[in-house]
Design a protein around this motif. Structure first.
Motif, PDB file in Angstrom:
ATOM      1  N   ALA A  97      -7.697   2.569   2.471  1.00 35.47           N
ATOM      2  CA  ALA A  97      -6.596   2.122   2.412  1.00 35.47           C
ATOM      3  C   ALA A  97      -5.608   2.431   3.701  1.00 35.47           C
ATOM      4  N   ARG A  98      -5.663   3.415   4.123  1.00 41.05           N
ATOM      5  CA  ARG A  98      -4.666   3.726   5.329  1.00 41.05           C
ATOM      6  C   ARG A  98      -5.112   3.378   6.557  1.00 41.05           C
ATOM      7  N   LEU A 140      -2.412   8.445  10.618  1.00 36.83           N
ATOM      8  CA  LEU A 140      -1.282   7.021  10.151  1.00 36.83           C
ATOM      9  C   LEU A 140      -0.061   7.343  10.461  1.00 36.83           C
ATOM     10  N   ASN A 155       1.000  -1.290  -0.262  1.00 37.91           N
ATOM     11  CA  ASN A 155       0.213  -0.010  -0.307  1.00 37.91           C
ATOM     12  C   ASN A 155       0.851   1.135  -0.363  1.00 37.91           C
ATOM     13  N   LEU A 197       5.477   0.135   7.966  1.00 37.95           N
ATOM     14  CA  LEU A 197       5.069   0.850   7.748  1.00 37.95           C
ATOM     15  C   LEU A 197       6.384   1.916   7.758  1.00 37.95           C
ATOM     16  N   MET A 234      -3.275  -0.346   6.200  1.00 35.76           N
ATOM     17  CA  MET A 234      -2.240   0.008   6.691  1.00 35.76           C
ATOM     18  C   MET A 234      -2.055   0.153   8.655  1.00 35.76           C
ATOM     19  N   ALA A 290       3.522   1.013   3.402  1.00 33.52           N
ATOM     20  CA  ALA A 290       3.339  -0.001   3.413  1.00 33.52           C
ATOM     21  C   ALA A 290       3.916  -1.541   2.752  1.00 33.52           C
ATOM     22  N   THR A 342       3.750  -6.165   7.823  1.00 31.00           N
ATOM     23  CA  THR A 342       3.965  -5.599   7.597  1.00 31.00           C
ATOM     24  C   THR A 342       4.221  -4.264   8.349  1.00 31.00           C
ATOM     25  N   LYS A 345      -2.998  -3.336  10.216  1.00 29.38           N
ATOM     26  CA  LYS A 345      -1.578  -4.255  10.472  1.00 29.38           C
ATOM     27  C   LYS A 345      -1.148  -3.415  10.708  1.00 29.38           C
ATOM     28  N   ASP A 346      -0.321  -2.446  10.918  1.00 34.13           N
ATOM     29  CA  ASP A 346       0.831  -2.293  11.807  1.00 34.13           C
ATOM     30  C   ASP A 346       0.337  -2.578  13.463  1.00 34.13           C
ATOM     31  N   ALA A 391      -0.985  10.736   3.783  1.00 38.41           N
ATOM     32  CA  ALA A 391       0.473  10.297   4.834  1.00 38.41           C
ATOM     33  C   ALA A 391       1.320  10.118   4.535  1.00 38.41           C
ATOM     34  N   SER A 414       0.586   5.223   0.852  1.00 40.57           N
ATOM     35  CA  SER A 414      -0.637   6.533   0.966  1.00 40.57           C
ATOM     36  C   SER A 414      -0.145   7.641   0.743  1.00 40.57           C
ATOM     37  N   VAL A 431       3.196   7.787   3.723  1.00 41.00           N
ATOM     38  CA  VAL A 431       3.727   6.095   3.963  1.00 41.00           C
ATOM     39  C   VAL A 431       3.364   5.112   3.223  1.00 41.00           C
TER      40      VAL A 431
END
Lengths: 194, 246
Positions: B212-213, B188, A58, A80, B216, A67, A78, B219-220, A63, A60, A65
């Motif tokens: 989407a964010r 995020l 992913n 970030l 992420m 992934a 995962t 998962k984190d 943001a 973003s 970021v």
């Protein structure tokens, strides 16, 4: 110097094996080592950058970021990673592609410094085929076997014309889908350049 | 891993191996079609479209088809859920390829053809049906691993729950325009450093604007030992009222 190199190699091999996606895990090892090993001995000590090697799952832009999935199956994790205007190679952070993200820790968080595509290396004697050439082989009705190496879940949704699916992690069990004649052309593809 | 297959085939003795490194993305980008498997056409969670005329479709079509004649596709395309995998067929390959391009321009990402169109389907022994055509698209997305349903999410976001919290990972400029009243806001890019503000003994439902964010962040958080789920739907907020669209 020697010690540093030795310390690096097992890590690179591990990182490379943990990678998922399109890239061929084994053959990228020799390619990775020179990146760190032969680009000047001192650089190894100068640049002890930590890296993430894996599949970008992913991105973003809101943001800033990325992934990245490192590891396979149940061990997949995962991470970030943040990026900013100074991050080089952000165009290589493409969802679904295998990437190498060099990062540094800032304020306790990883920030991407340089992002590279994790390029696959062809086994010796194997050549690359481009879209136009493949299209004309298909149009001419040339007898050959087109192999979709992606996972079955992806392949059934939509694959190239006439392709057979042999997921790369199940090659042995499904190798019987390859042609009988060892002289027949076999073209393999998956989900991207890396 | 196309190069992996090539390496293994070489070991088996195959002498003439090529790798199409750019793979499926390059093929699709060049405007060439992909073909769905028969199993996916008959059982997959898809929108299956018969592009032929109503008359032809009535006479015999693939089971589960929705009939949208080519000429009307442009107008009807917006009624196809954006996240749905679409499989189309006709009695002309050119017509099917043109329709594929129309659908892709409309923002549908997964569009595939039936190999050999209707004739190919019949020839391969696929099931057909006849009678009055179906024109209404009924498609429901199957939830991914780690997702929370809209119903479960809204129960917490709009009501009160003692065992679950809502985490909003949108940026500050987005949250100032409006947010769920029960939500905790951590953008995020700050989730990594501010995990400590979240409870480990409660469920965490994460949302953003599209999912989407949120995915992420969830998962984190799961990596860090939290019990997190994400909402994979579109949310828009204004003046402290947020609406969720499927």
């Amino acid at each position: 110097m020697q010690k540093t190199l030795i310390k690096f190699i097992p890590f690179l091999i591990m990182a490379s094996f943990l990678t998922t996606g399109c890239a061929q895990t084994g053959t990228t090892v020799p390619q990775l080592i020179p990146q760190h090993g032969t680009s000047g001995g001192s650089r190894i000590q100068d640049r002890p950058y930590p890296i993430f090697v894996g599949n970008v799952s992913n991105v973003s832009n809101k943001a800033k970021v990325i992934a990245i999935d490192v590891g396979k199956g149940a061990d997949a994790k995962t991470h970030l990673v943040k990026f900013d205007d100074k991050t080089k190679g952000i165009e290589y952070a493409v969802v679904g592609h295998a990437s190498i993200i060099n990062y540094e820790m800032r304020g306790g968080e990883p920030w991407a410094t340089v992002i590279k595509a994790k390029l696959a290396q062809l086994p010796s004697g194997v050549t690359e085929i481009k879209t136009t050439e493949l299209k004309s082989l298909l149009d001419q009705g040339t007898k050959f076997t087109l192999v979709d190496a992606r996972p079955a879940k992806r392949s059934i949704e939509g694959s190239l014309p006439g392709a057979v699916n042999i997921p790369s992690d199940d090659f042995k069990a499904q190798a019987n889908k390859l042609p009988e004649s060892k002289d027949e052309l076999v073209v393999a593809f998956c989900g991207g350049p890396t | 891993m196309s190069t992996d297959i090539a390496g293994q085939a070489k070991k088996m003795g195959y002498k003439n191996i090529k790798v199409y490194l750019e793979g499926e993305p390059a093929w699709s980008k060049a405007g060439y079609p992909l073909y769905a498997s028969n199993d996916f056409i008959s059982k997959g969670n898809i929108v299956l479209i018969d592009l032929r005329s109503v008359e032809k479709s009535e006479a015999g079509r693939i089971a589960r088809s929705v009939t949208i004649p080519s000429a009307t596709l442009k107008d009807k395309a917006d009624s196809i859920p954006k996240k749905a995998p679409v499989v189309i067929y006709s009695d002309s390959e050119d017509e099917a390829v043109s329709a594929m391009k129309v659908l892709k321009e409309k923002g549908l990402k997964k569009v595939a053809l039936v190999p050999g169109n209707i004739a190919g389907w019949v020839k391969s022994g696929g099931e057909t049906t006849s009678g009055p055509v179906v024109t209404t698209i009924v498609w429901k997305r199957q939830m991914e691993k780690g997702e929370v349903s809209i119903t479960d999410f809204l129960k917490v976001a709009e009501g009160s729950a003692t065992d679950t919290v809502i985490l909003d990972v949108r940026n500050q400029d987005e949250t100032t325009a409006g947010m769920f009243k029960n939500a905790i806001s951590i953008p995020l890019d700050q989730v990594g450093n501010r995990k400590g503000e979240l409870p480990k003994d409660k469920k965490i439902y994460v949302h953003c604007t599209t999912g989407a964010r949120a995915g992420m962040a969830a998962k984190d958080l799961i990596n860090a030992g939290y019990n997190a789920f994400f909402l994979n739907e579109d949310i828009s907020c204004k003046d402290n009222t947020c609406s969720v669209t499927e």
